[in-house]
Design an enzyme around this catalytic site. Structure first.
Site, PDB file in Angstrom:
ATOM      1  N   TYR A   1      65.652  -7.004 -51.490  1.00 32.60           N
ATOM      2  CA  TYR A   1      65.489  -7.741 -52.254  1.00 32.60           C
ATOM      3  C   TYR A   1      64.541  -9.154 -50.930  1.00 32.60           C
ATOM      4  CZ  TYR A   1      63.791 -11.224 -55.856  1.00 32.60           C
ATOM      5  OH  TYR A   1      63.312 -12.012 -56.494  1.00 32.60           O
ATOM      6  N   LYS A   6      42.402  -5.933 -44.803  1.00 26.01           N
ATOM      7  CA  LYS A   6      40.693  -6.223 -44.042  1.00 26.01           C
ATOM      8  C   LYS A   6      41.302  -5.679 -42.178  1.00 26.01           C
ATOM      9  CE  LYS A   6      38.729  -8.578 -47.202  1.00 26.01           C
ATOM     10  NZ  LYS A   6      39.579  -8.621 -48.702  1.00 26.01           N
ATOM     11  N   PHE A  64      31.487  -9.754 -61.328  1.00 29.98           N
ATOM     12  CA  PHE A  64      30.423  -8.365 -60.603  1.00 29.98           C
ATOM     13  C   PHE A  64      31.839  -7.034 -60.479  1.00 29.98           C
ATOM     14  CE2 PHE A  64      33.603  -9.038 -57.718  1.00 29.98           C
ATOM     15  CZ  PHE A  64      33.918 -10.637 -57.079  1.00 29.98           C
ATOM     16  N   PHE A 111      33.815 -17.424 -50.945  1.00 29.53           N
ATOM     17  CA  PHE A 111      33.549 -15.772 -51.077  1.00 29.53           C
ATOM     18  C   PHE A 111      34.349 -15.827 -52.988  1.00 29.53           C
ATOM     19  CE2 PHE A 111      36.763 -12.610 -51.840  1.00 29.53           C
ATOM     20  CZ  PHE A 111      35.569 -11.748 -51.470  1.00 29.53           C
ATOM     21  N   THR A 112      33.759 -14.611 -53.898  1.00 25.87           N
ATOM     22  CA  THR A 112      34.122 -14.869 -54.739  1.00 25.87           C
ATOM     23  C   THR A 112      35.637 -15.522 -55.123  1.00 25.87           C
ATOM     24  OG1 THR A 112      34.499 -12.575 -54.274  1.00 25.87           O
ATOM     25  CG2 THR A 112      32.296 -13.579 -55.412  1.00 25.87           C
ATOM     26  N   ARG A 165      25.893  -7.726 -53.807  1.00 31.47           N
ATOM     27  CA  ARG A 165      26.688  -9.565 -52.729  1.00 31.47           C
ATOM     28  C   ARG A 165      25.323 -10.389 -53.352  1.00 31.47           C
ATOM     29  NH1 ARG A 165      32.123  -8.832 -52.544  1.00 31.47           N
ATOM     30  NH2 ARG A 165      31.423  -9.727 -54.851  1.00 31.47           N
ATOM     31  N   ASP A 224      40.001 -19.778 -44.049  1.00 32.78           N
ATOM     32  CA  ASP A 224      40.013 -17.754 -44.810  1.00 32.78           C
ATOM     33  C   ASP A 224      39.896 -17.449 -43.626  1.00 32.78           C
ATOM     34  OD1 ASP A 224      39.495 -15.674 -45.689  1.00 32.78           O
ATOM     35  OD2 ASP A 224      38.643 -16.080 -47.313  1.00 32.78           O
TER      36      ASP A 224
HETATM   37  N1  F0G Z   1      39.168 -13.629 -48.707  1.00 31.48           N
HETATM   38  C1  F0G Z   1      37.734 -13.593 -48.340  1.00 31.48           C
HETATM   39  C2  F0G Z   1      36.518 -13.616 -46.857  1.00 31.48           C
HETATM   40  C3  F0G Z   1      37.423 -11.891 -48.457  1.00 31.48           C
HETATM   41  O1  F0G Z   1      36.232 -11.453 -48.201  1.00 31.48           O
HETATM   42  C4  F0G Z   1      38.604 -11.148 -49.332  1.00 31.48           C
HETATM   43  C5  F0G Z   1      38.203 -10.222 -50.373  1.00 31.48           C
HETATM   44  C6  F0G Z   1      39.448 -11.870 -49.816  1.00 31.48           C
HETATM   45  C7  F0G Z   1      39.465 -13.443 -49.480  1.00 31.48           C
HETATM   46  C8  F0G Z   1      40.817 -11.985 -50.962  1.00 31.48           C
HETATM   47  O2  F0G Z   1      41.396 -10.930 -50.691  1.00 31.48           O
HETATM   48  O3  F0G Z   1      41.133  -9.361 -52.142  1.00 31.48           O
HETATM   49  O4  F0G Z   1      42.942  -9.495 -50.613  1.00 31.48           O
HETATM   50  O5  F0G Z   1      42.881 -10.793 -52.400  1.00 31.48           O
HETATM   51  N2  F0G Z   1      37.190  -9.142 -49.901  1.00 31.48           N
HETATM   52  C9  F0G Z   1      37.072  -8.096 -50.899  1.00 31.48           C
HETATM   53  C10 F0G Z   1      35.648  -7.830 -50.321  1.00 31.48           C
HETATM   54  C11 F0G Z   1      37.538  -8.036 -52.099  1.00 31.48           C
HETATM   55  O6  F0G Z   1      35.995  -6.520 -50.756  1.00 31.48           O
HETATM   56  O7  F0G Z   1      34.999  -8.371 -49.963  1.00 31.48           O
HETATM   57  P1  F0G Z   1      42.630  -9.790 -51.327  1.00 31.48           P
END
Ligand code: F0G
Length: 458
Positions: A71, A257, A448, A123-124, A381, A214
């Site tokens: 843990y 990624k 989305f 980013f979303t 997108r 980021d």
């Molecule tokens: N920042 C960027 C630039 C991203 O592309 C993503 C995720 C995140 C933050 C969030 O990270 O998914 O590990 O919680 N991008 C994915 C995509 C979902 O399909 O572009 P996460």
């Protein structure tokens, strides 16, 4: 150029099925014409995302067996901390279950109600995690990034005039921090230059503003710096990465990624105050500060993947495979975002389907049509991803209305790229026959992912 030679051989394969035309039609209708709602077993080539979809190496799989599932204080945590120190140069690291966990900890700590966060585009999930504590994300990327045809080598760069205008308009105390994305996802996987990062640091020093990255696709960004920026032609990727990070106060990182793992994330910093605060909050939302929602084995795969993902030969193959798909499409006249980005090829849906109105969601329509044609799964997108204006509630129609063909790392061959290109080219040739969609269900957050659509009848 044919596709690049893979710098690995294949030890294990995974079978995939090819649904016939009737099943494809039925599957996309059942999914409400939203590729996020398709079942994976109905997909032949999955280019939905590069997130968590990489193939791990034998070295990473071996690392899984060395998972220390204690843990507290697992040895894999310390291995991960060491990788972050070696590859990125940050002293402190807080693990999280994935990128948005790190965004939550970092942004809820830094953003106060009424503050703004300038970023190179958005980013979303990042935008939402700035909005939840009462902030607003504003765009300071160069204009070239909003033009799919513009071939600027660093379309992820900041425009300092825009940044200055936000400071003048809102006042310095209303700027929470400056947020810098590497290899800007929504702009088409476009890098930011070292020169721009260096200048941004000088600019922010003048105002005593913090810079948070980021760093999700920072290794791919580093490759572009080596390829395109004078003076870095022979610099090891790790040295480029460490210099990039040295201009920041910390970063969030979705390790799904560039780190070649299926799950995980972290934040990292040299700032003791940020470290102290986020390390305290991680136990509330993610798990103890020595696992943050990851199993010991996940941390080990990540510790190894962060190093592997920064290897030059791997990155060269990776970027060139994406570029190969882009080249096949461009040669056939298909409108894509130029230059081809780091993790994906982005189709310009406004040019591809000029007869489909913005309110009929051209990118969503095109993504559904590609699936129907070939069982290749891509992702919208554009306006659906962008969502509604926080204040007015109106749909926002960004200049970029794109379909992302995202390439998982080390998963597909160049023949898969050719199959995908053939499908997109076939559709481009009969684009006049493609009809738009109407949204029939819209969730409140990150619509989305779960929105549903119907085909507009003739
Ligand atoms: N920042 C960027 C630039 C991203 O592309 C993503 C995720 C995140 C933050 C969030 O990270 O998914 O590990 O919680 N991008 C994915 C995509 C979902 O399909 O572009 P996460």
């Amino acid at each position: 150029m044919k596709g690049p030679v893979e710098p690995f051989k294949i030890k294990m394969i995974e079978h995939v099925g090819m649904p016939d035309e009737n099943r494809r039609k039925e599957a996309i209708r059942e999914a409400g014409f939203n590729t996020f709602l398709l079942k994976s077993e109905d997909v032949f080539i999955d280019l939905l995302t590069d997130s968590g979809t990489s193939a791990m190496s034998d070295n990473q799989w071996a690392g899984l067996m060395l998972g220390d599932e204690a843990y507290a204080g697992a040895r894999n945590f310390y291995n991960l901390e060491k990788s972050v120190q070696d590859v990125l140069g940050y002293k402190y690291m807080v693990p999280t279950h994935q990128g948005r966990g790190a965004e939550h900890l970092m942004y809820s700590h830094l953003v106060k109600p009424g503050q703004i966060v300038p970023r190179n585009m958005y980013f979303t999930t990042s935008k939402l995690h700035v909005e939840l504590p009462g902030g607003k994300m504003v765009d300071s990327i160069i204009d070239e990034a909003h033009d799919p045809e513009n071939e600027h080598p660093f379309k992820g760069n900041f425009d300092f005039k825009k940044l200055q205008a936000f400071i003048d308009e809102y006042g310095l105390d209303k700027i929470s921090f400056v947020n810098v994305e590497m290899d800007v996802n929504m702009a088409g996987g476009q890098p930011i230059s070292m020169e721009n990062l260096r200048k941004l640091r000088e600019f922010c020093n003048d105002y005593k503003l913090k810079i948070i990255y980021d760093a999700t696709r920072s290794s791919e960004n580093a490759y572009f710096i080596r390829e395109r920026e004078k003076g870095y032609e022979n610099t090891p990727i790790i040295d480029i990465l460490r210099e990039m990070m040295s201009y920041s106060d910390g970063c969030i990182y979705s390790s799904k990624k560039d780190c070649l793992v299926n799950i995980g994330g972290f934040l990292a910093t040299n700032d003791e105050e940020i470290f102290e605060a986020t390390r305290n909050m991680v136990v509330v939302y993610e798990g103890l500060h020595t696992y943050g929602g990851m199993a010991g084995r996940d941390m080990e795969a990540l510790a190894r993947g962060l190093r592997e993902g920064a290897e030059y030969n791997y990155l060269k193959y990776r970027i060139n495979q994406v570029r190969y798909l882009g080249k096949l499409l461009m040669e056939a006249g298909v409108p894509i975002v130029k230059p081809t980005g780091g993790h994906a090829v982005f189709l310009n849906a406004l040019k591809f389907l000029p007869h489909v109105r913005r309110e009929q969601w051209p990118a969503q329509t095109l993504a559904a049509a590609i699936y129907e044609d070939s069982a290749v799964r891509s992702m919208e997108r554009g306006a659906i991803s962008k969502g509604r204006d926080k204040e007015t509630g109106e749909n926002i129609f960004p200049k970029l209305e794109l379909v992302r063909l995202t390439i998982p790392r080390r998963v597909y061959t160049n023949t898969h790229m050719e199959y995908t290109a053939e499908s997109v080219i076939r559709l481009y040739e009969k684009r006049d026959t493609i009809r738009g969609l109407k949204m029939v269900y819209e969730p409140k957050y990150l619509r989305f992912f779960q929105a549903r659509f119907e085909k507009i009848s003739l």
